[in-house]
Scaffold this motif. Sequence first.
Motif, PDB file in Angstrom:
ATOM      1  N   ILE A 305       5.360 -47.911  70.914  1.00 42.52           N
ATOM      2  CA  ILE A 305       4.455 -48.154  72.034  1.00 42.52           C
ATOM      3  C   ILE A 305       3.178 -47.375  71.741  1.00 42.52           C
ATOM      4  O   ILE A 305       3.192 -46.141  71.711  1.00 42.52           O
ATOM      5  N   ILE A 306       2.069 -48.065  71.515  1.00 42.73           N
ATOM      6  CA  ILE A 306       0.845 -47.421  71.047  1.00 42.73           C
ATOM      7  C   ILE A 306      -0.326 -47.768  71.963  1.00 42.73           C
ATOM      8  O   ILE A 306      -0.658 -48.943  72.160  1.00 42.73           O
ATOM      9  N   GLN A 307      -0.961 -46.716  72.509  1.00 44.20           N
ATOM     10  CA  GLN A 307      -2.143 -46.892  73.350  1.00 44.20           C
ATOM     11  C   GLN A 307      -3.409 -46.510  72.588  1.00 44.20           C
ATOM     12  O   GLN A 307      -3.416 -45.543  71.825  1.00 44.20           O
ATOM     13  N   PRO A 320       8.842 -53.418  65.711  1.00 47.63           N
ATOM     14  CA  PRO A 320       8.194 -54.138  66.808  1.00 47.63           C
ATOM     15  C   PRO A 320       7.266 -53.208  67.584  1.00 47.63           C
ATOM     16  O   PRO A 320       7.632 -52.070  67.883  1.00 47.63           O
ATOM     17  N   THR A 321       6.064 -53.706  67.888  1.00 44.81           N
ATOM     18  CA  THR A 321       5.021 -52.836  68.431  1.00 44.81           C
ATOM     19  C   THR A 321       4.366 -53.442  69.666  1.00 44.81           C
ATOM     20  O   THR A 321       3.926 -54.599  69.641  1.00 44.81           O
ATOM     21  N   TYR A 322       4.305 -52.645  70.719  1.00 51.54           N
ATOM     22  CA  TYR A 322       3.509 -52.981  71.903  1.00 51.54           C
ATOM     23  C   TYR A 322       2.270 -52.090  71.885  1.00 51.54           C
ATOM     24  O   TYR A 322       2.369 -50.876  71.659  1.00 51.54           O
ATOM     25  N   SER A 323       1.091 -52.668  72.136  1.00 52.10           N
ATOM     26  CA  SER A 323      -0.141 -51.896  72.186  1.00 52.10           C
ATOM     27  C   SER A 323      -0.931 -52.246  73.436  1.00 52.10           C
ATOM     28  O   SER A 323      -0.791 -53.347  73.984  1.00 52.10           O
ATOM     29  N   CYS A 324      -1.763 -51.324  73.868  1.00 51.27           N
ATOM     30  CA  CYS A 324      -2.699 -51.627  74.952  1.00 51.27           C
ATOM     31  C   CYS A 324      -3.973 -50.818  74.755  1.00 51.27           C
ATOM     32  O   CYS A 324      -3.958 -49.724  74.178  1.00 51.27           O
ATOM     33  N   VAL A 325      -5.090 -51.376  75.251  1.00 49.58           N
ATOM     34  CA  VAL A 325      -6.401 -50.774  75.036  1.00 49.58           C
ATOM     35  C   VAL A 325      -7.386 -51.389  76.032  1.00 49.58           C
ATOM     36  O   VAL A 325      -7.111 -52.457  76.607  1.00 49.58           O
ATOM     37  N   GLY A 326      -8.514 -50.728  76.251  1.00 48.57           N
ATOM     38  CA  GLY A 326      -9.556 -51.256  77.117  1.00 48.57           C
ATOM     39  C   GLY A 326     -10.723 -51.819  76.331  1.00 48.57           C
ATOM     40  O   GLY A 326     -10.992 -51.395  75.200  1.00 48.57           O
ATOM     41  N   THR A 327     -11.449 -52.763  76.930  1.00 42.89           N
ATOM     42  CA  THR A 327     -12.566 -53.388  76.225  1.00 42.89           C
ATOM     43  C   THR A 327     -13.756 -52.450  76.069  1.00 42.89           C
ATOM     44  O   THR A 327     -14.629 -52.684  75.221  1.00 42.89           O
ATOM     45  N   LYS A 352       3.065 -57.203  70.571  1.00 41.30           N
ATOM     46  CA  LYS A 352       2.319 -57.651  71.744  1.00 41.30           C
ATOM     47  C   LYS A 352       1.182 -56.673  72.017  1.00 41.30           C
ATOM     48  O   LYS A 352       1.328 -55.471  71.783  1.00 41.30           O
ATOM     49  N   ILE A 353       0.074 -57.180  72.517  1.00 36.49           N
ATOM     50  CA  ILE A 353      -1.029 -56.306  72.929  1.00 36.49           C
ATOM     51  C   ILE A 353      -1.540 -56.753  74.289  1.00 36.49           C
ATOM     52  O   ILE A 353      -1.588 -57.952  74.582  1.00 36.49           O
ATOM     53  N   GLU A 354      -1.904 -55.773  75.112  1.00 35.93           N
ATOM     54  CA  GLU A 354      -2.583 -56.033  76.372  1.00 35.93           C
ATOM     55  C   GLU A 354      -3.964 -55.386  76.285  1.00 35.93           C
ATOM     56  O   GLU A 354      -4.082 -54.206  75.954  1.00 35.93           O
TER      57      GLU A 354
END
Length: 386
Positions: A305-307, A320-327, A352-354
């Motif tokens: 899980i990577i932010q 398997p990797t979930y990521s999230c970040v802001g524009t 997956k990325i959000e």
Amino acid sequence: MIDTAVQKQGYTSNDFFMMSFTGTQDFAGSGFTSLIEDLLEKPSKNFKAGTNEQNGNLYFRIKDGYSHDGIACMTYMYNGLLGFYNNSSKESKMSNTIFDLNSTVEQVKNDNSFKGFGDLIFPVDINIPNNTTLEDVGDYYSWYNYINPNKTVEIVNYMKEQVTSNKKVFYDIYTDEEKSKDPEKANTGIFFFRGNPNEKVAIVSAGGGFAYVGAMHDSFPHCLELSKKGYNSFAIIYRPDAQKACEDLSRAIAFINENKEELQVNMEDYSLWGGSAGGRMTDWVGTYGTAYFGEKEYPKPSTLIIQYTGLSEVTGNEPPTYSCVGTNDGIANYRTMQNRIDEIKSNGTNSKIEVFNGLPHGFGLGEGTAAEGWINNAIDFWKSQM
């Protein structure tokens, strides 16, 4: 008038404690501030500035940006009631203190409950004055946004409650001999946020640009929320150097594996979590394995899980990797993260990325932002890999 009323009723400065608040945008703020200053200057000495009954009887604070409205009133009442509760007994010892927004870094670090590890609750690699309150300590955390002081208070109170309930919170990952040979290892360890006995494990690495460890915003809150959902969570305090940090994370994985029965945790399908620099650690150790960083080879995590971490390289061996970040992240470009996730997926690995519109770097749990609830999505992704 207040001072006169005190004198007429026969009270002295030892008989009462007064908490007063105003805001920088409050139209009555300047007059109220003058009133407080006048009380402190009275020759009767009935009022003495102090943060608690041990050093005074008048606590006054001006809250930046607050106005003359209901939100300000509720905030003042909440913290005032907590303050009165904490100051209700002069005989109470520091070990029995319940922390609030007005508690200082020094009070937390020196609390008897945290003996031996109190200094590691806050970053040891940046200079935070001891008289800094929990409300303001986030001002010293570079690169972070949306720091929630109430979450800071919740975390230190959680740790205290755990210790006073005879539940160990902090574990050394290196022996005394190892720390003696390498003194830098003295400032390492893991904080344990307990979930259900024998439940799965999440290990969380905070960011800080490999200059400091921003655990209070970037791993402690995550661990606390994960523990509320039943998962056993560990926040690692590591040496702020990319190579050494990965060695420390690998040692933490080894320690938890070697002590899983005592800790009552299940290391099958464990996950690694990290934000910013902590996300790099998460990816490197998760991808290359613990043996690459000097430990015995242990199973790789089921999920990363990577932010907000602007890695671009892909080896083909990523879990398997979930990521999230802001524009609006000026440190970890969201397009770089999107391209990386797309490449991992093209290798046949579930990822997956959000991407959250408008958010900057270091949003943590994202409470009250477009990212609120991302942690639930990350947990769902992790569960899908079990």
